[in-house]
Design a protein around this motif. Structure first.
Motif, short mmCIF file in Angstrom:
data_model
loop_
_atom_site.label_atom_id
_atom_site.label_comp_id
_atom_site.label_asym_id
_atom_site.label_seq_id
_atom_site.Cartn_x
_atom_site.Cartn_y
_atom_site.Cartn_z
N SER A 82 -70.56 38.19 -20.21
CA SER A 82 -71.36 37.34 -19.30
C SER A 82 -70.99 35.89 -19.55
O SER A 82 -70.88 35.09 -18.63
CB SER A 82 -72.86 37.52 -19.58
N HIS A 83 -70.85 35.56 -20.85
CA HIS A 83 -70.34 34.25 -21.27
C HIS A 83 -69.06 34.51 -22.06
O HIS A 83 -69.12 34.82 -23.25
CB HIS A 83 -71.36 33.53 -22.16
N PRO A 84 -67.90 34.38 -21.43
CA PRO A 84 -66.65 34.77 -22.11
C PRO A 84 -66.25 33.86 -23.28
O PRO A 84 -65.26 34.14 -23.94
CB PRO A 84 -65.61 34.71 -20.98
N GLU A 85 -66.99 32.80 -23.56
CA GLU A 85 -66.69 32.03 -24.78
C GLU A 85 -67.45 32.60 -25.97
O GLU A 85 -67.48 32.01 -27.05
CB GLU A 85 -67.01 30.55 -24.59
N GLU A 86 -68.08 33.77 -25.76
CA GLU A 86 -68.82 34.45 -26.82
C GLU A 86 -68.14 35.80 -27.06
O GLU A 86 -68.57 36.83 -26.53
CB GLU A 86 -70.28 34.59 -26.39
N PRO A 87 -67.04 35.81 -27.85
CA PRO A 87 -66.17 37.00 -27.89
C PRO A 87 -66.81 38.26 -28.48
O PRO A 87 -66.39 39.36 -28.13
CB PRO A 87 -64.99 36.54 -28.74
N ASP A 146 -64.64 30.81 -21.18
CA ASP A 146 -65.59 29.71 -21.09
C ASP A 146 -66.97 30.27 -20.74
O ASP A 146 -67.12 31.43 -20.36
CB ASP A 146 -65.12 28.72 -20.02
N ARG A 147 -67.98 29.41 -20.87
CA ARG A 147 -69.34 29.80 -20.54
C ARG A 147 -69.51 29.93 -19.01
O ARG A 147 -70.36 30.66 -18.54
CB ARG A 147 -70.29 28.73 -21.09
N TRP A 148 -68.67 29.19 -18.28
CA TRP A 148 -68.82 29.11 -16.83
C TRP A 148 -67.63 29.73 -16.10
O TRP A 148 -66.53 29.82 -16.67
CB TRP A 148 -68.96 27.64 -16.42
N MET A 213 -74.84 41.24 -23.66
CA MET A 213 -74.50 40.80 -25.02
C MET A 213 -73.94 39.38 -25.05
O MET A 213 -73.01 39.05 -24.32
CB MET A 213 -73.48 41.76 -25.63
N HIS A 214 -74.52 38.58 -25.94
CA HIS A 214 -74.16 37.16 -26.04
C HIS A 214 -73.96 36.75 -27.49
O HIS A 214 -74.20 37.52 -28.42
CB HIS A 214 -75.29 36.30 -25.45
N GLU A 215 -73.53 35.47 -27.65
CA GLU A 215 -73.54 34.81 -28.95
C GLU A 215 -74.08 33.39 -28.73
O GLU A 215 -74.01 32.87 -27.62
CB GLU A 215 -72.12 34.70 -29.52
N ALA A 216 -74.57 32.78 -29.82
CA ALA A 216 -75.13 31.43 -29.66
C ALA A 216 -74.75 30.56 -30.85
O ALA A 216 -74.46 31.07 -31.93
CB ALA A 216 -76.65 31.50 -29.55
#
Ligand SMILES: [Zn+2]
Lengths: 387, 54
Positions: A82-87, A146-148, A213-216
Protein backbone atom coordinates in the motif's frame (compact mmCIF):
# COMPACT_ATOMS: atom_id res chain seq x y z
CA UNK A 1 29.12 36.21 -28.16
CA UNK A 2 32.76 35.41 -27.59
CA UNK A 3 34.11 32.03 -28.60
CA UNK A 4 35.33 31.48 -25.02
CA UNK A 5 31.82 32.00 -23.69
CA UNK A 6 30.35 29.59 -26.25
CA UNK A 7 32.88 26.89 -25.39
CA UNK A 8 32.12 27.32 -21.67
CA UNK A 9 28.35 27.05 -22.25
CA UNK A 10 28.79 23.94 -24.39
CA UNK A 11 31.05 22.28 -21.80
CA UNK A 12 28.73 23.10 -18.87
CA UNK A 13 25.66 21.95 -20.84
CA UNK A 14 27.40 18.69 -21.77
CA UNK A 15 28.25 18.04 -18.10
CA UNK A 16 24.60 18.71 -17.19
CA UNK A 17 23.38 16.44 -19.97
CA UNK A 18 25.67 13.60 -18.82
CA UNK A 19 24.15 13.84 -15.33
CA UNK A 20 20.60 13.85 -16.79
CA UNK A 21 21.39 10.82 -18.98
CA UNK A 22 22.92 8.77 -16.14
CA UNK A 23 20.13 9.71 -13.70
CA UNK A 24 17.56 9.08 -16.44
CA UNK A 25 18.90 5.58 -17.12
CA UNK A 26 18.73 4.73 -13.41
CA UNK A 27 15.17 6.08 -13.09
CA UNK A 28 14.06 4.25 -16.26
CA UNK A 29 15.57 0.95 -15.13
CA UNK A 30 13.94 1.32 -11.70
CA UNK A 31 10.52 1.97 -13.22
CA UNK A 32 10.76 -1.01 -15.58
CA UNK A 33 12.58 -3.55 -13.37
CA UNK A 34 10.70 -6.86 -13.26
CA UNK A 35 10.52 -8.63 -9.91
CA UNK A 36 9.87 -12.37 -9.94
CA UNK A 37 7.34 -14.39 -8.00
CA UNK A 38 7.52 -18.20 -8.09
CA UNK A 39 4.17 -19.80 -7.43
CA UNK A 40 2.90 -23.33 -6.91
CA UNK A 41 0.30 -24.82 -9.27
CA UNK A 42 -2.29 -24.35 -6.53
CA UNK A 43 -2.03 -20.56 -6.88
CA UNK A 44 -4.40 -18.80 -9.28
CA UNK A 45 -3.25 -15.45 -10.69
CA UNK A 46 -5.80 -12.80 -11.60
CA UNK A 47 -5.45 -9.10 -12.33
CA UNK A 48 -6.94 -6.23 -10.36
CA UNK A 49 -8.53 -5.14 -13.65
CA UNK A 50 -10.60 -8.35 -13.62
CA UNK A 51 -12.62 -6.72 -10.83
CA UNK A 52 -12.85 -3.20 -12.26
CA UNK A 53 -12.43 -2.34 -15.94
CA UNK A 54 -11.35 1.22 -15.18
CA UNK A 55 -7.96 0.03 -13.94
CA UNK A 56 -7.28 -2.47 -16.75
CA UNK A 57 -3.99 -1.99 -18.57
CA UNK A 58 -2.85 0.75 -16.17
CA UNK A 59 0.34 0.64 -14.07
CA UNK A 60 -1.84 -0.34 -11.09
CA UNK A 61 -3.42 -3.33 -12.83
CA UNK A 62 -1.40 -5.55 -10.48
CA UNK A 63 -1.37 -9.30 -9.91
CA UNK A 64 -3.90 -10.78 -7.51
CA UNK A 65 -2.81 -14.17 -6.14
CA UNK A 66 -5.55 -16.52 -4.98
CA UNK A 67 -4.99 -19.67 -2.93
CA UNK A 68 -8.13 -21.65 -2.23
CA UNK A 69 -8.46 -24.50 0.24
CA UNK A 70 -10.29 -27.77 -0.34
CA UNK A 71 -12.89 -26.86 2.25
CA UNK A 72 -14.97 -23.65 2.06
CA UNK A 73 -14.44 -21.10 4.80
CA UNK A 74 -13.50 -17.46 5.33
CA UNK A 75 -11.85 -15.31 2.65
CA UNK A 76 -8.98 -13.04 3.61
CA UNK A 77 -7.38 -10.31 1.51
CA UNK A 78 -3.77 -9.46 2.41
CA UNK A 79 -2.44 -6.17 1.03
CA UNK A 80 1.31 -5.64 0.67
CA UNK A 81 2.70 -2.51 -0.93
CA UNK A 82 0.00 0.00 0.00
CA UNK A 83 3.01 2.17 0.83
CA UNK A 84 5.88 0.77 -1.27
CA UNK A 85 8.52 2.62 0.78
CA UNK A 86 7.66 0.16 3.58
CA UNK A 87 9.31 -3.03 2.25
CA UNK A 88 8.40 -5.38 5.12
CA UNK A 89 4.76 -5.19 4.03
CA UNK A 90 5.61 -6.31 0.49
CA UNK A 91 8.14 -8.96 1.58
CA UNK A 92 5.75 -10.54 4.11
CA UNK A 93 3.17 -10.77 1.31
CA UNK A 94 5.86 -12.35 -0.93
CA UNK A 95 6.49 -15.06 1.68
CA UNK A 96 2.74 -15.71 1.82
CA UNK A 97 2.34 -16.09 -1.97
CA UNK A 98 5.43 -18.29 -2.42
CA UNK A 99 4.85 -20.52 0.63
CA UNK A 100 1.26 -20.51 1.89
CA UNK A 101 -0.99 -23.53 1.57
CA UNK A 102 -4.64 -23.20 2.50
CA UNK A 103 -6.63 -26.09 3.90
CA UNK A 104 -9.86 -24.23 4.66
CA UNK A 105 -11.04 -20.92 3.24
CA UNK A 106 -9.48 -18.65 0.66
CA UNK A 107 -6.40 -16.42 0.76
CA UNK A 108 -6.07 -13.50 -1.66
CA UNK A 109 -2.70 -11.72 -1.67
CA UNK A 110 -1.57 -8.54 -3.39
CA UNK A 111 2.15 -7.69 -3.44
CA UNK A 112 1.96 -4.23 -4.97
CA UNK A 113 -1.30 -2.66 -3.83
CA UNK A 114 -0.13 0.66 -5.25
CA UNK A 115 2.10 -0.64 -8.04
CA UNK A 116 2.71 2.89 -9.36
CA UNK A 117 4.37 3.74 -6.02
CA UNK A 118 6.83 0.86 -6.47
CA UNK A 119 8.25 2.47 -9.63
CA UNK A 120 9.63 5.62 -8.03
CA UNK A 121 11.39 6.80 -4.88
CA UNK A 122 10.90 10.09 -3.06
CA UNK A 123 12.16 12.97 -5.23
CA UNK A 124 15.32 14.43 -3.62
CA UNK A 125 15.22 11.69 -0.97
CA UNK A 126 18.39 9.94 -2.22
CA UNK A 127 16.71 6.57 -1.59
CA UNK A 128 18.18 3.42 -3.12
CA UNK A 129 16.06 2.40 -6.12
CA UNK A 130 16.40 -1.32 -5.32
CA UNK A 131 17.40 -3.64 -2.50
CA UNK A 132 18.61 -7.24 -2.52
CA UNK A 133 17.64 -9.93 -0.02
CA UNK A 134 20.46 -12.47 0.36
CA UNK A 135 19.50 -16.02 -0.66
CA UNK A 136 21.33 -19.32 -1.16
CA UNK A 137 21.48 -18.63 -4.93
CA UNK A 138 22.92 -15.13 -4.50
CA UNK A 139 20.05 -12.81 -3.81
CA UNK A 140 16.69 -11.55 -4.96
CA UNK A 141 16.27 -7.91 -5.92
CA UNK A 142 13.15 -5.83 -5.29
CA UNK A 143 12.12 -2.32 -6.29
CA UNK A 144 12.22 0.22 -3.48
CA UNK A 145 9.23 2.50 -3.69
CA UNK A 146 7.57 5.63 -2.41
CA UNK A 147 4.65 6.39 -0.11
CA UNK A 148 2.76 7.98 -3.02
CA UNK A 149 1.82 7.01 -6.57
CA UNK A 150 4.44 7.96 -9.14
CA UNK A 151 3.86 11.58 -10.28
CA UNK A 152 4.44 10.27 -13.83
CA UNK A 153 1.21 8.28 -13.47
CA UNK A 154 -0.91 10.88 -11.69
CA UNK A 155 -0.23 14.60 -11.88
CA UNK A 156 -0.65 17.42 -11.00
CA UNK A 157 -1.86 17.40 -7.40
CA UNK A 158 -4.68 19.74 -6.37
CA UNK A 159 -4.22 22.62 -3.89
CA UNK A 160 -6.30 20.71 -1.35
CA UNK A 161 -7.34 17.10 -1.63
CA UNK A 162 -11.03 16.69 -0.84
CA UNK A 163 -11.65 13.10 0.16
CA UNK A 164 -14.61 11.33 -1.40
CA UNK A 165 -17.22 10.60 -0.08
CA UNK A 166 -16.55 12.25 3.34
CA UNK A 167 -15.65 15.70 1.94
CA UNK A 168 -12.79 15.92 4.48
CA UNK A 169 -9.89 18.18 3.47
CA UNK A 170 -6.57 16.31 3.40
CA UNK A 171 -3.02 17.25 2.43
CA UNK A 172 -2.71 17.87 -1.32
CA UNK A 173 -0.06 15.15 -1.82
CA UNK A 174 -2.29 12.48 -0.25
CA UNK A 175 -4.44 12.37 -3.36
CA UNK A 176 -1.66 9.98 -4.49
CA UNK A 177 -1.57 8.10 -1.16
CA UNK A 178 -3.36 4.74 -1.44
CA UNK A 179 -4.02 4.78 2.29
CA UNK A 180 -5.89 8.10 2.05
CA UNK A 181 -8.08 7.35 -0.97
CA UNK A 182 -10.27 4.51 0.33
CA UNK A 183 -13.01 3.62 -0.58
CA UNK A 184 -12.10 5.21 -3.91
CA UNK A 185 -14.06 6.44 -6.90
CA UNK A 186 -14.80 4.76 -10.23
CA UNK A 187 -14.19 8.00 -12.14
CA UNK A 188 -11.51 9.49 -9.86
CA UNK A 189 -7.73 9.71 -10.06
CA UNK A 190 -5.57 6.61 -10.62
CA UNK A 191 -5.11 6.11 -6.86
CA UNK A 192 -8.82 6.54 -6.17
CA UNK A 193 -9.68 4.10 -8.97
CA UNK A 194 -7.21 1.59 -7.50
CA UNK A 195 -8.99 1.67 -4.13
CA UNK A 196 -12.33 1.40 -5.91
CA UNK A 197 -11.03 -1.73 -7.69
CA UNK A 198 -10.09 -3.31 -4.34
CA UNK A 199 -13.55 -2.48 -2.98
CA UNK A 200 -15.03 -4.29 -6.01
CA UNK A 201 -12.71 -7.25 -5.33
CA UNK A 202 -13.79 -7.31 -1.67
CA UNK A 203 -17.45 -7.32 -2.73
CA UNK A 204 -17.12 -9.86 -5.58
CA UNK A 205 -14.89 -12.29 -3.67
CA UNK A 206 -17.04 -11.85 -0.52
CA UNK A 207 -13.93 -11.02 1.54
CA UNK A 208 -14.41 -11.43 5.29
CA UNK A 209 -11.10 -10.08 6.57
CA UNK A 210 -8.75 -7.46 5.09
CA UNK A 211 -5.20 -7.02 6.40
CA UNK A 212 -3.17 -4.04 5.18
CA UNK A 213 0.57 -4.27 6.00
CA UNK A 214 2.67 -1.18 6.69
CA UNK A 215 5.79 0.11 8.41
CA UNK A 216 6.30 3.39 10.26
CA UNK A 217 9.09 5.65 11.47
CA UNK A 218 9.92 5.32 15.16
CA UNK A 219 9.07 8.99 15.70
CA UNK A 220 5.46 8.28 14.71
CA UNK A 221 3.11 7.27 17.53
CA UNK A 222 1.21 4.63 15.52
CA UNK A 223 3.86 1.89 15.53
CA UNK A 224 4.24 -1.77 16.55
CA UNK A 225 0.50 -2.01 16.56
CA UNK A 226 -2.66 -3.33 14.94
CA UNK A 227 -5.06 -0.56 13.94
CA UNK A 228 -8.57 -1.97 13.94
CA UNK A 229 -11.94 -0.82 12.68
CA UNK A 230 -14.57 -1.26 15.41
CA UNK A 231 -15.71 -4.45 13.64
CA UNK A 232 -12.26 -5.97 14.38
CA UNK A 233 -11.41 -4.53 17.80
CA UNK A 234 -12.00 -7.68 19.83
CA UNK A 235 -10.13 -9.79 17.28
CA UNK A 236 -7.15 -7.38 17.27
CA UNK A 237 -7.00 -7.32 21.06
CA UNK A 238 -6.93 -11.11 21.23
CA UNK A 239 -4.22 -11.27 18.55
CA UNK A 240 -2.14 -8.70 20.42
CA UNK A 241 -2.44 -10.67 23.69
CA UNK A 242 -1.57 -13.99 22.07
CA UNK A 243 1.48 -12.62 20.23
CA UNK A 244 2.82 -10.85 23.28
CA UNK A 245 2.37 -13.99 25.40
CA UNK A 246 3.59 -16.68 23.00
CA UNK A 247 5.87 -15.20 20.32
CA UNK A 248 8.12 -12.97 22.34
CA UNK A 249 7.35 -9.65 20.70
CA UNK A 250 4.93 -7.01 21.80
CA UNK A 251 2.33 -5.49 19.56
CA UNK A 252 -0.42 -3.12 20.67
CA UNK A 253 -3.85 -2.27 19.36
CA UNK A 254 -5.28 1.07 18.30
CA UNK A 255 -8.81 1.84 17.37
CA UNK A 256 -9.40 3.42 13.99
CA UNK A 257 -10.53 7.04 14.55
CA UNK A 258 -14.04 7.56 13.18
CA UNK A 259 -13.29 11.02 11.82
CA UNK A 260 -10.05 10.28 10.01
CA UNK A 261 -10.99 9.40 6.46
CA UNK A 262 -9.43 7.64 3.51
CA UNK A 263 -7.59 4.98 5.54
CA UNK A 264 -8.13 1.28 4.88
CA UNK A 265 -8.93 0.43 8.53
CA UNK A 266 -11.72 3.04 8.50
CA UNK A 267 -13.24 2.94 5.02
CA UNK A 268 -13.13 -0.80 4.22
CA UNK A 269 -14.95 -1.48 7.48
CA UNK A 270 -17.46 1.30 6.78
CA UNK A 271 -18.11 0.48 3.12
CA UNK A 272 -18.05 -3.33 3.03
CA UNK A 273 -18.88 -6.36 5.15
CA UNK A 274 -15.20 -7.13 5.75
CA UNK A 275 -13.37 -6.80 9.07
CA UNK A 276 -10.53 -4.36 8.49
CA UNK A 277 -7.10 -4.37 10.20
CA UNK A 278 -3.83 -2.55 9.52
CA UNK A 279 -0.43 -3.71 10.86
CA UNK A 280 2.50 -1.39 11.59
CA UNK A 281 6.12 -2.55 11.98
CA UNK A 282 9.07 -0.24 12.80
CA UNK A 283 11.25 1.09 9.96
CA UNK A 284 14.11 3.40 11.09
CA UNK A 285 14.76 4.14 7.40
CA UNK A 286 11.75 6.47 7.45
CA UNK A 287 12.85 8.51 10.47
CA UNK A 288 13.56 12.16 9.74
CA UNK A 289 16.75 12.11 11.83
CA UNK A 290 18.25 9.06 10.09
CA UNK A 291 21.83 8.89 8.83
CA UNK A 292 22.75 7.65 5.37
CA UNK A 293 19.58 6.62 3.54
CA UNK A 294 21.07 3.56 1.87
CA UNK A 295 20.23 -0.08 1.20
CA UNK A 296 22.26 -1.16 4.25
CA UNK A 297 20.19 0.99 6.61
CA UNK A 298 16.98 -0.14 4.88
CA UNK A 299 17.77 -3.83 5.46
CA UNK A 300 19.63 -3.73 8.78
CA UNK A 301 17.50 -1.03 10.38
CA UNK A 302 20.50 0.24 12.34
CA UNK A 303 21.07 3.97 12.73
CA UNK A 304 23.08 5.83 15.37
CA UNK A 305 21.15 9.06 14.79
CA UNK A 306 17.80 7.36 15.43
CA UNK A 307 19.33 5.86 18.61
CA UNK A 308 20.30 9.42 19.58
CA UNK A 309 16.69 10.53 19.04
CA UNK A 310 15.68 7.72 21.39
CA UNK A 311 18.07 8.99 24.08
CA UNK A 312 16.18 12.29 23.90
CA UNK A 313 12.84 10.54 24.34
CA UNK A 314 11.65 11.26 20.80
CA UNK A 315 10.76 7.69 19.80
CA UNK A 316 7.59 5.66 20.22
CA UNK A 317 9.41 2.31 19.82
CA UNK A 318 12.61 1.00 21.42
CA UNK A 319 15.82 1.41 19.42
CA UNK A 320 19.33 0.19 20.22
CA UNK A 321 22.49 -0.85 18.36
CA UNK A 322 20.71 -4.03 17.14
CA UNK A 323 18.30 -1.85 15.17
CA UNK A 324 15.23 -3.29 13.44
CA UNK A 325 16.49 -5.73 10.77
CA UNK A 326 14.16 -6.52 7.88
CA UNK A 327 13.84 -10.19 9.02
CA UNK A 328 12.42 -9.03 12.37
CA UNK A 329 9.98 -6.65 10.70
CA UNK A 330 8.78 -9.26 8.17
CA UNK A 331 8.56 -11.94 10.88
CA UNK A 332 6.33 -9.66 12.95
CA UNK A 333 3.98 -9.34 9.97
CA UNK A 334 3.81 -13.07 9.09
CA UNK A 335 3.21 -14.07 12.71
CA UNK A 336 0.58 -11.36 13.16
CA UNK A 337 -1.25 -12.59 10.04
CA UNK A 338 -1.11 -16.24 11.16
CA UNK A 339 -2.22 -15.35 14.69
CA UNK A 340 -5.07 -13.26 13.25
CA UNK A 341 -6.28 -16.32 11.31
CA UNK A 342 -6.02 -18.51 14.45
CA UNK A 343 -7.88 -15.98 16.60
CA UNK A 344 -10.42 -15.46 13.80
CA UNK A 345 -11.13 -19.19 13.90
CA UNK A 346 -11.96 -18.96 17.61
CA UNK A 347 -14.47 -16.17 16.94
CA UNK A 348 -15.95 -17.60 13.75
CA UNK A 349 -15.75 -21.42 13.99
CA UNK A 350 -18.41 -21.70 11.25
CA UNK A 351 -16.17 -19.78 8.83
CA UNK A 352 -12.57 -20.93 9.21
CA UNK A 353 -9.38 -19.96 7.47
CA UNK A 354 -6.61 -22.51 7.94
CA UNK A 355 -3.21 -21.62 6.51
CA UNK A 356 0.10 -23.48 6.83
CA UNK A 357 3.70 -23.53 5.55
CA UNK A 358 4.17 -19.79 6.19
CA UNK A 359 7.16 -19.11 8.50
CA UNK A 360 6.51 -17.40 11.81
CA UNK A 361 8.50 -14.66 13.58
CA UNK A 362 11.16 -16.89 15.20
CA UNK A 363 11.68 -18.92 11.99
CA UNK A 364 12.07 -15.84 9.77
CA UNK A 365 14.65 -14.40 12.18
CA UNK A 366 16.51 -17.73 12.47
CA UNK A 367 16.66 -18.55 8.75
CA UNK A 368 16.28 -15.12 7.14
CA UNK A 369 13.69 -14.04 4.55
CA UNK A 370 15.89 -15.34 1.71
CA UNK A 371 15.47 -18.91 2.94
CA UNK A 372 11.75 -18.72 2.11
CA UNK A 373 12.05 -17.00 -1.28
CA UNK A 374 11.96 -19.22 -4.36
CA UNK A 375 14.72 -19.22 -7.00
CA UNK A 376 13.23 -18.16 -10.34
CA UNK A 377 16.31 -19.40 -12.24
CA UNK A 378 15.55 -22.98 -11.29
CA UNK A 379 11.79 -22.63 -11.63
CA UNK A 380 9.63 -23.73 -14.53
CA UNK A 381 8.66 -20.72 -16.69
CA UNK A 382 4.98 -21.46 -16.13
CA UNK A 383 5.42 -20.91 -12.41
CA UNK A 384 7.11 -17.50 -12.71
CA UNK A 385 5.01 -14.35 -12.47
CA UNK A 386 6.47 -10.87 -13.01
CA UNK A 387 5.44 -8.20 -10.56
CA UNK B 1 -13.25 13.59 -14.42
CA UNK B 2 -10.91 11.30 -16.40
CA UNK B 3 -10.94 13.63 -19.42
CA UNK B 4 -10.42 16.68 -17.20
CA UNK B 5 -7.39 15.00 -15.57
CA UNK B 6 -5.90 14.20 -18.96
CA UNK B 7 -6.36 17.77 -20.18
CA UNK B 8 -4.78 19.22 -17.01
CA UNK B 9 -1.84 16.78 -17.31
CA UNK B 10 -1.31 17.75 -20.96
CA UNK B 11 -1.31 21.47 -20.05
CA UNK B 12 1.17 20.69 -17.27
CA UNK B 13 3.60 19.03 -19.70
CA UNK B 14 3.23 21.91 -22.19
CA UNK B 15 4.05 24.23 -19.31
CA UNK B 16 7.19 22.23 -18.49
CA UNK B 17 8.28 22.39 -22.13
CA UNK B 18 7.68 26.16 -22.17
CA UNK B 19 9.68 26.74 -18.94
CA UNK B 20 12.49 24.53 -20.28
CA UNK B 21 12.70 26.68 -23.42
CA UNK B 22 12.82 29.84 -21.25
CA UNK B 23 15.64 28.39 -19.12
CA UNK B 24 17.62 27.40 -22.21
CA UNK B 25 17.04 30.89 -23.69
CA UNK B 26 18.38 32.48 -20.48
CA UNK B 27 21.31 30.07 -20.46
CA UNK B 28 22.31 31.22 -23.95
CA UNK B 29 21.79 34.91 -23.15
CA UNK B 30 23.64 35.20 -19.83
CA UNK B 31 27.29 36.22 -19.63
CA UNK B 32 27.82 35.18 -15.99
CA UNK B 33 29.20 31.61 -15.64
CA UNK B 34 27.62 31.18 -12.17
CA UNK B 35 24.18 31.84 -13.67
CA UNK B 36 24.96 29.35 -16.44
CA UNK B 37 25.61 26.65 -13.81
CA UNK B 38 22.40 27.55 -11.97
CA UNK B 39 20.30 27.43 -15.17
CA UNK B 40 21.71 23.98 -16.01
CA UNK B 41 20.96 22.66 -12.51
CA UNK B 42 17.42 24.08 -12.65
CA UNK B 43 16.90 22.57 -16.10
CA UNK B 44 17.68 18.98 -15.00
CA UNK B 45 14.40 18.12 -13.18
CA UNK B 46 12.42 19.79 -15.97
CA UNK B 47 14.10 17.60 -18.60
CA UNK B 48 13.68 14.45 -16.45
CA UNK B 49 9.95 15.15 -16.18
CA UNK B 50 9.58 16.18 -19.81
CA UNK B 51 11.12 12.88 -20.95
CA UNK B 52 8.92 10.98 -18.50
CA UNK B 53 11.83 9.69 -16.40
CA UNK B 54 11.05 11.03 -12.90
ZN1 LIG C 1 2.29 2.92 5.54
Amino acid sequence: MKTKSIIRKVLLSTAGLVIVVFAGIEFYQHRHYKETVVIGDWVEVKKLGDYFEGIQGSVNDCNVFIIEGDEPGATSLILGGSHPEEPAGRLAAWLMVENARIQTGKLIVVLSANRSGTTVTRPSGAYPTKYTIPTSWGGQTFRMGDRWSNPLDQWPDPEVYIHCPSGQNLAYVDIRNLNRTWPGRANGTLTEKTCYAYMQLIEKEKVDLVIDMHEAELQYPVINTIVAHENGQELATLVSMMLTDFEGFSIGTEFSPKNLHGLSHREIGDHSDAVSLLFEAPEPFLDATRGITGEKQLLEGKDEFVIKAGEHGLLFAPMDENGWPIDVRVGRHTSTILQTFESWNEYYPEKLIVCFDVPRYAEVIKNGIGFYLKNHEEADNKTIVFE
Amino acid sequence: MDILNTIISAIYYLFIAFISVLIIYNLIKTKDWKKEVIYIVILMPFLLRLFFLK
